[in-house]
Design a protein around this motif. Structure first.
Motif, mmCIF file in Angstrom:
data_model
loop_
_atom_site.group_PDB
_atom_site.id
_atom_site.type_symbol
_atom_site.label_atom_id
_atom_site.label_comp_id
_atom_site.label_asym_id
_atom_site.label_seq_id
_atom_site.Cartn_x
_atom_site.Cartn_y
_atom_site.Cartn_z
ATOM 1 N N PHE A 82 -2.341 -9.846 -2.831
ATOM 2 C CA PHE A 82 -1.900 -10.626 -3.979
ATOM 3 C C PHE A 82 -0.784 -9.925 -4.748
ATOM 4 C CE2 PHE A 82 -6.100 -12.630 -3.332
ATOM 5 C CZ PHE A 82 -5.688 -13.949 -3.275
ATOM 6 N N TYR A 83 -0.815 -8.587 -4.810
ATOM 7 C CA TYR A 83 0.260 -7.917 -5.550
ATOM 8 C C TYR A 83 1.601 -8.095 -4.843
ATOM 9 C CZ TYR A 83 0.601 -3.758 -2.519
ATOM 10 O OH TYR A 83 0.814 -2.903 -1.466
ATOM 11 N N VAL A 84 1.588 -8.236 -3.494
ATOM 12 C CA VAL A 84 2.819 -8.518 -2.752
ATOM 13 C C VAL A 84 3.223 -9.979 -2.967
ATOM 14 C CG1 VAL A 84 3.878 -8.645 -0.466
ATOM 15 C CG2 VAL A 84 2.373 -6.723 -1.037
ATOM 16 N N LEU A 85 2.265 -10.890 -2.908
ATOM 17 C CA LEU A 85 2.576 -12.303 -3.133
ATOM 18 C C LEU A 85 3.167 -12.522 -4.520
ATOM 19 C CD1 LEU A 85 -0.513 -14.054 -1.492
ATOM 20 C CD2 LEU A 85 1.805 -13.894 -0.583
ATOM 21 N N GLU A 86 2.689 -11.758 -5.527
ATOM 22 C CA GLU A 86 3.270 -11.864 -6.859
ATOM 23 C C GLU A 86 4.746 -11.480 -6.860
ATOM 24 O OE1 GLU A 86 -0.290 -11.153 -10.125
ATOM 25 O OE2 GLU A 86 1.101 -9.519 -9.645
ATOM 26 N N LYS A 87 5.073 -10.419 -6.127
ATOM 27 C CA LYS A 87 6.474 -9.985 -6.085
ATOM 28 C C LYS A 87 7.353 -11.014 -5.386
ATOM 29 C CE LYS A 87 5.895 -5.861 -4.217
ATOM 30 N NZ LYS A 87 6.307 -4.531 -3.700
ATOM 31 N N GLU A 91 3.689 -14.841 -10.206
ATOM 32 C CA GLU A 91 2.264 -14.944 -10.523
ATOM 33 C C GLU A 91 1.736 -16.356 -10.276
ATOM 34 O OE1 GLU A 91 0.646 -13.396 -14.111
ATOM 35 O OE2 GLU A 91 1.818 -11.539 -14.034
ATOM 36 N N GLU A 92 2.538 -17.364 -10.601
ATOM 37 C CA GLU A 92 2.086 -18.738 -10.386
ATOM 38 C C GLU A 92 1.974 -19.035 -8.892
ATOM 39 O OE1 GLU A 92 0.950 -22.758 -11.254
ATOM 40 O OE2 GLU A 92 0.726 -20.791 -12.177
ATOM 41 N N GLY A 93 2.902 -18.528 -8.092
ATOM 42 C CA GLY A 93 2.802 -18.720 -6.646
ATOM 43 C C GLY A 93 1.571 -18.058 -6.072
ATOM 44 N N ALA A 94 1.254 -16.833 -6.523
ATOM 45 C CA ALA A 94 0.052 -16.149 -6.049
ATOM 46 C C ALA A 94 -1.205 -16.920 -6.460
ATOM 47 C CB ALA A 94 0.015 -14.725 -6.593
ATOM 48 N N ARG A 95 -1.185 -17.465 -7.673
ATOM 49 C CA ARG A 95 -2.336 -18.243 -8.132
ATOM 50 C C ARG A 95 -2.529 -19.500 -7.275
ATOM 51 N NH1 ARG A 95 -3.783 -22.547 -10.622
ATOM 52 N NH2 ARG A 95 -1.651 -23.297 -10.929
ATOM 53 N N LEU A 96 -1.427 -20.190 -6.974
ATOM 54 C CA LEU A 96 -1.527 -21.391 -6.134
ATOM 55 C C LEU A 96 -1.937 -21.054 -4.713
ATOM 56 C CD1 LEU A 96 1.612 -23.363 -7.369
ATOM 57 C CD2 LEU A 96 -0.788 -23.989 -7.721
ATOM 58 N N ALA A 97 -1.488 -19.898 -4.212
ATOM 59 C CA ALA A 97 -1.897 -19.482 -2.872
ATOM 60 C C ALA A 97 -3.405 -19.275 -2.823
ATOM 61 C CB ALA A 97 -1.167 -18.205 -2.471
ATOM 62 N N ALA A 147 -4.245 -7.781 -9.359
ATOM 63 C CA ALA A 147 -3.448 -8.942 -8.953
ATOM 64 C C ALA A 147 -4.348 -10.090 -8.509
ATOM 65 C CB ALA A 147 -2.485 -8.552 -7.835
ATOM 66 N N ALA A 148 -5.435 -9.786 -7.788
ATOM 67 C CA ALA A 148 -6.354 -10.832 -7.330
ATOM 68 C C ALA A 148 -6.981 -11.550 -8.521
ATOM 69 C CB ALA A 148 -7.427 -10.219 -6.438
ATOM 70 N N ARG A 149 -7.363 -10.807 -9.528
ATOM 71 C CA ARG A 149 -7.946 -11.439 -10.717
ATOM 72 C C ARG A 149 -6.926 -12.295 -11.449
ATOM 73 N NH1 ARG A 149 -11.642 -6.310 -12.892
ATOM 74 N NH2 ARG A 149 -13.517 -6.819 -11.668
ATOM 75 N N ARG A 150 -5.673 -11.832 -11.502
ATOM 76 C CA ARG A 150 -4.636 -12.671 -12.126
ATOM 77 C C ARG A 150 -4.468 -13.986 -11.364
ATOM 78 N NH1 ARG A 150 -2.086 -7.558 -12.816
ATOM 79 N NH2 ARG A 150 -0.827 -7.829 -10.921
ATOM 80 N N ALA A 151 -4.685 -13.932 -10.038
ATOM 81 C CA ALA A 151 -4.568 -15.141 -9.211
ATOM 82 C C ALA A 151 -5.774 -16.055 -9.332
ATOM 83 C CB ALA A 151 -4.356 -14.753 -7.752
ATOM 84 N N GLY A 152 -6.855 -15.552 -9.957
ATOM 85 C CA GLY A 152 -8.043 -16.369 -10.139
ATOM 86 C C GLY A 152 -9.186 -16.050 -9.203
ATOM 87 N N ALA A 153 -9.037 -15.031 -8.373
ATOM 88 C CA ALA A 153 -10.065 -14.695 -7.395
ATOM 89 C C ALA A 153 -11.273 -14.054 -8.061
ATOM 90 C CB ALA A 153 -9.501 -13.754 -6.332
ATOM 91 N N ALA A 154 -12.450 -14.348 -7.529
ATOM 92 C CA ALA A 154 -13.687 -13.706 -7.979
ATOM 93 C C ALA A 154 -13.820 -12.379 -7.234
ATOM 94 C CB ALA A 154 -14.884 -14.612 -7.705
ATOM 95 N N ALA A 155 -13.177 -11.346 -7.771
ATOM 96 C CA ALA A 155 -13.111 -10.050 -7.082
ATOM 97 C C ALA A 155 -13.674 -8.962 -7.975
ATOM 98 C CB ALA A 155 -11.663 -9.731 -6.715
#
Length: 514
Positions: A82-87, A91-97, A147-155
């Motif tokens: 997720f930290y790579v997807l954010e880059k 952040e919105e793209g990582a969340r949608l992913a 980054a996973a938590r920013r994306a909404g993941a239960a991590a």
């Protein structure tokens, strides 16, 4: 035709791929889906459910492409981090992913429940654990957790993974993941599609797709006109350039062996190596005292090496002390299309063909990428808004440093493959050196010749240039196929197309030569 010897997965060993009568002549539909893997079958089911007249075409059986070679992880913990997807996507793209992959896991479960599909679907936790010699550094887990938590993941971070026979050290736990038996699921989808009035035809090799007010898919002896055509063939067969420069073919390897039930808890496991290991378990049909442990990894660019047995041996060597695997009772491999910016291409045709849609670039998440692709494309066909449309748009241009570096690296490698057109490159000096049951590229004057000698000792000679964009093909000794190192095409020993983007067989140079 001399058939290839496709390696057999656990799924294929327990459930045969469904076959249907081929289409002959002309047919009409609201939607024609080309490709009966998980993306195509999901789109077909959802469209049939919405009342559309659907026809599915495939040259093999249902799940007969790379879907049948999967390990069937259902994961929203994405393997490019997720930290790579954010880059790359923000952040919105990582969340949608995350949202879209999680929705795919949920949708598979809801379809299985609604249609009564007994496909071993179960929700499990997933665990990322550090490989001692990874290149990411000691702060990887915390960086990815944030980054996973920013994306909404239960991590959450755990001190070690529970229910495994080794000390993993610190790991990240992702809730809400899943697993299933993919061919049982696709068989149930096939039944549902037919019940809803859809038609499935196998044994149909589509070699031409045209867009327009009415779109068309056709091949030798058959054609379908439809309001929309969905191309879901892994590497797309209707496109020559637009998508193939934005993704690259890799081969990934899998072993499976039995351990006593209870040795390894049902869960998904991944380490943090660049070519990472991925692990799950699966019930052994008819024997509740044992479970399969399924281990994958050792990825390599397609047709860049022929050391398959060494890669299987490395998987077993890695798995034995961690998961108690003593032998590799089954071994198989599959081709994965890796997109340059880590997410699939799913949506309207990037070349602008009206009423043509495409799904490709599943990366290491074929089951969820394929399912969300089917969900997205069905919405587009039906005129519904979908929040993931822009993220997965096949026409997108991602300009981050990471994605541009990936794009440059993969296309430089393709350029290097064309250097093999030089007369100095060959696998053997002459056809006489090629043993029975094998193939090799031979230089004959200025011509590259693909020589396959069958088990009876008869040599078959073809041009060694892929019919897509003329890269030099290589022999795959495990699958007994000719593989293109550039864009993913694969051919049977005597040249027939197994996998696109190539449409046409290798050019024959003989009709059998000693």
């Amino acid at each position: 035709m001399q058939s290839s010897e496709r390696s057999v997965s656990v799924w294929e060993a327990t459930v045969p791929q469904r076959e249907f009568a081929p289409l002959a002549g002309h047919a009409e539909a609201d939607v024609c889906v080309v490709g009966a893997g998980i993306a195509g079958m999901t789109a077909a089911y959802l469209l049939a459910k919405a009342g559309k007249r659907v026809i599915v075409l495939d040259k093999t059986g249902v799940g007969g492409g790379e879907t049948g070679q999967t390990t069937a992880h259902l994961s929203s913990a994405l393997d490019d981090y997720f930290y790579v997807l954010e880059k790359v996507h923000g952040e919105e793209g990582a969340r949608l992913a995350y949202e879209s992959h999680q929705a795919a896991i949920d949708r598979i479960g809801s379809i299985a429940a609604e249609e009564g599909i007994d496909c071993d679907y179960v929700r499990v936790d997933g665990y990322w654990f550090r490989a001692p010699d990874d290149a990411h550094g000691p702060d990887l887990l915390q960086k990815e957790l944030d980054a996973a938590r920013r994306a909404g993941a239960a991590a959450e971070r755990v001190d070690r993974i529970p229910g495994v026979p080794f000390d993993s050290g610190p790991a990240l736990r992702f809730g809400g993941q899943g697993q299933f038996h993919v061919l049982k699921y696709l068989s149930g989808l096939a039944d549902a599609i037919v019940r809803l009035g859809g038609r499935i035809h196998t044994g149909n090799h589509v070699d031409d797709i045209e867009g327009g007010p009415t779109a068309t898919a056709k091949g030798e002896g058959f054609s379908v006109t439809a309001g929309a055509v969905v191309v879901a063939t892994n590497p797309p067969v209707h496109d020559r350039f637009a998508l193939h420069t934005k993704q690259a073919p890799y081969r990934t390897y899998v072993i499976a062996g039995k351990v006593p039930a209870g040795t390894v808890q049902p869960a998904l496991f991944w380490d943090t190596l660049e070519a990472y290991h991925y692990v799950r378990t699966q019930p052994v049909e008819g024997d509740p005292s044992q479970r399969w442990v399924i281990v994958g990894g050792e990825d390599v660019k397609q047709a860049h090496s022929d050391d398959h047995e060494e890669r299987y041996a490395s998987l077993l060597e890695w798995a034995r002390p961690r998961f108690g695997l003593q032998s590799a009772e089954m071994k198989w491999s599959g081709m994965v299309m890796e997109p340059f910016d880590y997410l699939a291409f799913s949506g309207r045709d990037p070349a602008g063909r009206p009423n043509v849609y495409v799904h490709t670039g599943d990366s290491g998440h074929g089951m969820t990428h394929g399912t969300l692709g089917g969900m997205l494309i069905s919405d587009l066909v039906l005129g519904r808004p979908n929040p993931w449309e822009t993220l997965y748009d096949p026409s997108r241009k991602t300009l981050s440093t990471d994605s541009l570096m990936e794009f440059a690296t993969e296309n430089l490698d393709v350029a290097k493959q064309y250097l093999k057109l030089s007369p100095t490159f060959s696998d053997a000096d002459s056809a006489a050196e090629v043993p029975p049951g094998t193939g090799a590229v031979v230089q004959r004057g200025l011509q590259k010749v693909a020589v396959y000698r069958d088990d009876a000792g008869v040599a078959h000679e073809m041009s060694a240039l892929c019919t897509h964009l003329q890269c030099v093909i290589r022999w795959n000794s495990e699958e007994r196929s000719w593989d293109c190192p550039c864009h993913g095409s694969r051919f049977a020993p005597t040249g027939e197309v197994l996998t696109g983007p190539a449409i046409y067989p290798l050019k024959r140079l003989d009709q059998g030569a000693e």
